[in-house]
Design a protein around this motif. Sequence first.
Motif, short mmCIF file in Angstrom:
data_model
loop_
_atom_site.label_atom_id
_atom_site.label_comp_id
_atom_site.label_asym_id
_atom_site.label_seq_id
_atom_site.Cartn_x
_atom_site.Cartn_y
_atom_site.Cartn_z
N GLY A 1 71.43 42.33 38.08
CA GLY A 1 71.51 44.06 37.84
C GLY A 1 72.94 44.34 38.45
O GLY A 1 72.71 45.85 38.54
N GLU A 2 73.59 43.89 39.28
CA GLU A 2 74.75 44.46 39.81
C GLU A 2 75.70 44.90 38.72
O GLU A 2 75.19 44.74 37.24
CB GLU A 2 75.68 43.72 40.32
N THR A 3 76.28 45.73 39.03
CA THR A 3 77.85 46.45 38.47
C THR A 3 78.95 46.10 37.95
O THR A 3 79.32 45.87 39.19
CB THR A 3 77.88 48.19 38.25
N VAL B 1 81.39 47.60 38.54
CA VAL B 1 82.29 48.53 38.98
C VAL B 1 82.24 48.27 40.64
O VAL B 1 83.21 47.89 41.21
CB VAL B 1 82.18 50.00 39.16
N ALA B 2 80.81 47.68 41.69
CA ALA B 2 80.74 47.43 42.60
C ALA B 2 80.47 46.40 42.65
O ALA B 2 81.53 45.77 43.49
CB ALA B 2 79.24 47.33 42.71
N LEU B 3 81.16 44.91 42.21
CA LEU B 3 81.47 43.66 42.11
C LEU B 3 82.76 43.52 42.65
O LEU B 3 83.81 43.47 43.55
CB LEU B 3 81.60 42.93 40.45
N TYR B 4 83.58 44.34 41.58
CA TYR B 4 84.89 44.45 41.51
C TYR B 4 86.03 46.02 42.13
O TYR B 4 87.07 45.54 42.54
CB TYR B 4 85.73 45.19 40.00
N GLY B 5 85.33 45.94 43.05
CA GLY B 5 85.19 47.46 44.04
C GLY B 5 86.17 48.66 43.60
O GLY B 5 86.94 48.63 43.81
N GLU C 1 79.82 32.67 40.14
CA GLU C 1 79.14 33.38 40.81
C GLU C 1 78.66 35.21 40.27
O GLU C 1 77.67 35.71 40.21
CB GLU C 1 79.73 33.87 42.09
N TYR C 2 79.24 35.64 39.56
CA TYR C 2 79.83 37.01 38.62
C TYR C 2 78.77 37.73 38.51
O TYR C 2 78.29 38.43 38.51
CB TYR C 2 80.95 38.24 38.78
N ILE C 3 79.03 36.55 37.55
CA ILE C 3 77.64 36.09 36.30
C ILE C 3 76.36 35.99 36.66
O ILE C 3 75.41 36.98 36.06
CB ILE C 3 78.07 35.05 35.07
N GLN C 4 75.90 36.08 37.68
CA GLN C 4 74.81 35.82 37.78
C GLN C 4 74.58 36.79 38.54
O GLN C 4 73.28 37.24 38.32
CB GLN C 4 74.68 34.66 38.94
N ARG C 5 75.68 37.72 39.04
CA ARG C 5 74.95 38.74 40.20
C ARG C 5 74.89 39.67 38.90
O ARG C 5 73.71 40.91 39.29
CB ARG C 5 75.94 38.88 41.02
#
Length: 203
Positions: free
Chosen positions: A193-195, A197-201, A185-189
Amino acid sequence: MTPTGGGGIELSSATVHEAAGRIGSLPSAIKPLSPDMHLAAPAFPVRVPPGDNLWLHRAVYAARRGEVLIVDTGGGLEYGYWGEILAEAAIARGLAGLVINGGVRDSRQLIELGWPVFAERLCVRGTGKDPHGDGELGEPVQLGEVVIGLGDLVVADADGVVCIPAARADDVRNRSVERERTETEYIQRLRAGETTVALYGLP
């Protein structure tokens, strides 16, 4: 545990290591002969005397179908304990693979066989077969900082080898599958265009 988790996901050594709480990683020098080799199977520990492979011949016929041989060479790294003949015997017995803290030889033939071999090194130096040599079958062995017992879960791939206590195998499998799904899911995000830094807080 089969080579795949739920939903057909092939579990990686790194994922299993993380899902188990960052335990079980064997010395990083132990690598597959070919990067596409992968295994996930219960352990059959073997201890051999340095420079002697008679106990490996015995192990091939003592281990059960589907088990992987986990071999402690007692610090005698600079020998070729395993080669094409033993691999053919192990394949005929239905064994899952070999993990050895020592050397193997006949590497080209072993790669062509496609049977998973994870070794600390390649070495042409031959071994003895002392009938009185001090070895053991099915008893716990220690490779690096990890003690591996009979039936412990072994997961190995191009990144290395991880061993997890049998009592934790089902839980770690489930956690690993969930971790793999989250990373997918993270790879798709990230591609959207997500980062990181945002994904892992991250701060």
